[in-house]
Design a protein around this motif. Structure first.
Motif, PDB file in Angstrom:
ATOM      1  N   ILE A  45       0.823  -1.218   0.000  1.00 39.33           N
ATOM      2  CA  ILE A  45       0.000   0.000   0.000  1.00 39.33           C
ATOM      3  C   ILE A  45       0.857   1.267   0.000  1.00 39.33           C
ATOM      4  O   ILE A  45       0.552   2.232  -0.690  1.00 39.33           O
ATOM      5  CB  ILE A  45      -0.964  -0.022   1.206  1.00 39.33           C
ATOM      6  N   CYS A  46       1.936   1.249   0.755  1.00 41.97           N
ATOM      7  CA  CYS A  46       2.753   2.467   0.831  1.00 41.97           C
ATOM      8  C   CYS A  46       3.700   2.577  -0.366  1.00 41.97           C
ATOM      9  O   CYS A  46       4.469   3.519  -0.463  1.00 41.97           O
ATOM     10  CB  CYS A  46       3.531   2.525   2.142  1.00 41.97           C
ATOM     11  N   GLY A  47       3.637   1.609  -1.257  1.00 42.13           N
ATOM     12  CA  GLY A  47       4.446   1.679  -2.464  1.00 42.13           C
ATOM     13  C   GLY A  47       5.843   1.100  -2.283  1.00 42.13           C
ATOM     14  O   GLY A  47       6.662   1.174  -3.195  1.00 42.13           O
ATOM     15  N   GLY A  48       6.112   0.556  -1.116  1.00 42.36           N
ATOM     16  CA  GLY A  48       7.424  -0.071  -0.907  1.00 42.36           C
ATOM     17  C   GLY A  48       8.371   0.759  -0.066  1.00 42.36           C
ATOM     18  O   GLY A  48       9.588   0.652  -0.206  1.00 42.36           O
ATOM     19  N   MET A  49       7.813   1.578   0.813  1.00 40.75           N
ATOM     20  CA  MET A  49       8.661   2.463   1.625  1.00 40.75           C
ATOM     21  C   MET A  49       8.799   1.976   3.065  1.00 40.75           C
ATOM     22  O   MET A  49       9.172   2.747   3.946  1.00 40.75           O
ATOM     23  CB  MET A  49       8.072   3.879   1.595  1.00 40.75           C
ATOM     24  N   ALA A  50       8.473   0.731   3.317  1.00 43.96           N
ATOM     25  CA  ALA A  50       8.542   0.164   4.682  1.00 43.96           C
ATOM     26  C   ALA A  50       7.690   0.980   5.648  1.00 43.96           C
ATOM     27  O   ALA A  50       8.053   1.204   6.789  1.00 43.96           O
ATOM     28  CB  ALA A  50       9.985   0.094   5.183  1.00 43.96           C
ATOM     29  N   MET A  51       6.561   1.435   5.177  1.00 47.02           N
ATOM     30  CA  MET A  51       5.721   2.301   6.008  1.00 47.02           C
ATOM     31  C   MET A  51       4.337   1.740   6.267  1.00 47.02           C
ATOM     32  O   MET A  51       3.490   2.430   6.817  1.00 47.02           O
ATOM     33  CB  MET A  51       5.595   3.672   5.348  1.00 47.02           C
ATOM     34  N   CYS A  52       4.058   0.498   5.842  1.00 44.53           N
ATOM     35  CA  CYS A  52       2.694   0.022   6.087  1.00 44.53           C
ATOM     36  C   CYS A  52       2.607  -1.453   6.504  1.00 44.53           C
ATOM     37  O   CYS A  52       1.596  -1.859   7.048  1.00 44.53           O
ATOM     38  CB  CYS A  52       1.825   0.240   4.852  1.00 44.53           C
ATOM     39  N   ALA A  53       3.594  -2.248   6.259  1.00 44.37           N
ATOM     40  CA  ALA A  53       3.608  -3.681   6.640  1.00 44.37           C
ATOM     41  C   ALA A  53       2.544  -4.524   5.937  1.00 44.37           C
ATOM     42  O   ALA A  53       2.314  -5.662   6.323  1.00 44.37           O
ATOM     43  CB  ALA A  53       3.472  -3.843   8.159  1.00 44.37           C
TER      44      ALA A  53
END
Lengths: 109, 355
Positions: A45-53
């Motif tokens: 969901i966050c596009g791959g920024m390690a921000m949503c799990a």
């Protein structure tokens, strides 16, 4: 080598053996999305920024993985269904050394 | 009742830019968003991340892009209903739509444009059996009015900026503040982490790490939470805390939400649009633009959302003014005419005659 084999168990428990290119700068989350192994909007969901799990996977095989970054560690510390072998697939670049990797998608949360 | 020409659902980049394009056509817009501030994902998830594929900006922070868009649409004076979720839509006899939010705010417009991105952001809830029973009876996922917690015993859970910031804020409001986090380390601004550490040293907040909330309970209201803490040698300690409020802050997760029940054709968790001519849905007068829609060849990129917003506005204009002819004008020629009376236009060239 330009393609590796990755075995993925989806959230319904179905196992898929897929080919993954290693020459396209892709990560494991992008591979999961490209094979549509989880409904759109439920993974990466966050596009791959390690921000949503949302792309959390369990590493089943015994491959040597790169250590988690602080960002990945921190996100996993807030995520649900976390196990010792949990990783964020968006933080795993597809490399030749991951041939025959076996992973399982963590439940959606 | 809030009345407007185009009612936009979603205040992300696509929804905001639609205000600009509508403004060029002298159409007024009002935006509804579930988040308390405009910007969508860009503001909520990654405001400090650079974006590299916005035309004309070799690099721009997501938060700055939102700020720029807000500046760009300011002359068109959009209305905002923020912190409310659009829940129902009803078509009136005159063809207009009435959209009502979860707080009962009603909006009426002849055109509705859904620019909801991945959906509305809903709090990620901890996996506790009886959590739903205590929602609004001591369990809250957002802090709307800090005064509610004055002289109360508050338990917060989470390790990100929200958990840290509210711990700091409530330390001076609540009778007792406890923060539980699964790890010893926190992910947040260094300043916030240091402030929490300082408050802990002063005995103003209680920090319990590495630990998790395993159960909550109470009679009619929330009264206690059970905490499981792991010691340095792996020993496990479980104990109860007497509390009045439990605020889990584990971030937000997008869900399509009530829009999914509006009778729109849904495919792969997105709204299907019939064509790429104007991004209208199967319900005439309701459009879907940006990441929320799907059609053959769809790309979920901000710049594609901008394009879709532009075409949607042209179609909305024809729907609202079926008898008026419109010729596409360039802003370099026509400038922009704000609803606030402002006017921006290219300076006239100075022509000097040779005599």
């Amino acid at each position: 080598m330009s393609d590796i084999q990755v075995t993925i168990t989806d959230r319904a428990g179905k196992t898929h053996k897929v080919s993954a290119p290693t020459d396209m700068n892709m990560n494991l989350m992008e591979l999961l999305r490209s094979y549509e192994l989880a409904p759109e909007g439920t993974i990466g969901i966050c596009g791959g920024m390690a921000m949503c799990a949302s792309c959390q996977v369990y590493i089943i095989s015994s491959h040597e993985m790169e250590a988690k970054s602080d960002e990945e560690e921190a996100m996993l510390s807030e995520a649900f269904y976390v196990k010792d072998n949990s990783r964020l697939s968006c933080q795993i670049p597809l490399e030749d050394s991951l041939d025959e990797l076996v992973v399982e998608l963590a439940p959606e949360s | 009742m809030i009345k407007t020409d185009i009612l936009i659902i979603g205040a992300g980049p696509t929804g905001l830019f639609a205000v600009f394009e509508a403004g060029l056509l002298q159409l007024k817009c009002h935006i509804i968003d579930a988040l308390p501030q405009p910007g969508g994902q860009c503001a909520e998830i990654y405001p400090k991340k650079p974006i590299y594929d916005i035309p004309g900006f070799p690099e721009i922070l997501a938060g700055d892009l939102v700020d720029n868009l807000m500046q760009q649409i300011a002359p068109f004076q959009p209305g905002f209903t923020l912190g409310e979720q659009a829940t129902t839509i009803d078509q009136q006899e005159d063809g207009t739509f009435v959209v009502t939010t979860n707080k009962g705010t009603k909006h009426q417009a002849p055109v509705v444009a859904i620019a909801g991105g991945l959906g509305s952001f809903e709090p990620r809830k901890p996996l506790l059996d009886n959590l739903a029973i205590y929602e609004d009876k001591g369990v809250e996922y957002m802090i709307k009015d800090p005064e509610k917690y004055r002289n109360k015993r508050v338990l917060l859970a989470g390790g990100g900026d929200s958990a840290l910031d509210w711990t700091v804020f409530l330390a001076n409001v609540a009778e007792e503040v406890t923060l539980v986090h699964r790890r010893n380390e926190f992910r947040g601004a260094l300043d916030s982490v240091e402030k929490v550490q300082e408050l802990k040293n002063q005995g103003k907040v209680r920090l319990i790490t590495p630990a998790e909330i395993t159960a909550i309970g109470g009679k009619d209201q929330l009264e206690w939470a059970s905490v499981r803490r792991e010691g340095a040698k792996g020993e496990v300690e479980e104990f109860k805390l007497d509390i009045d409020h439990f605020i889990p802050l584990f971030g937000l997760s997008p869900k399509l939400g009530p829009i999914a029940n509006w009778g729109l054709e849904i495919e792969k968790n997105a709204i299907k649009v019939d064509n790429t001519l104007d991004y209208q849905t199967n319900l005439p007068g309701i459009y879907a633009i940006g990441d929320v829609n799907t059609y053959p060849g769809k790309l979920k990129l901000i710049l594609c959302g901008f394009h879709e917003a532009t075409l949607m506005c042209q179609s909305a204009y024809r729907r609202i003014h079926p008898n008026k002819r419109y010729v596409l004008k360039y802003t370099t020629v026509g400038g922009i005419q704000g609803f606030d009376g402002s006017k921006k236009e290219a300076p006239k060239a100075v022509v000097k005659a040779i005599v």
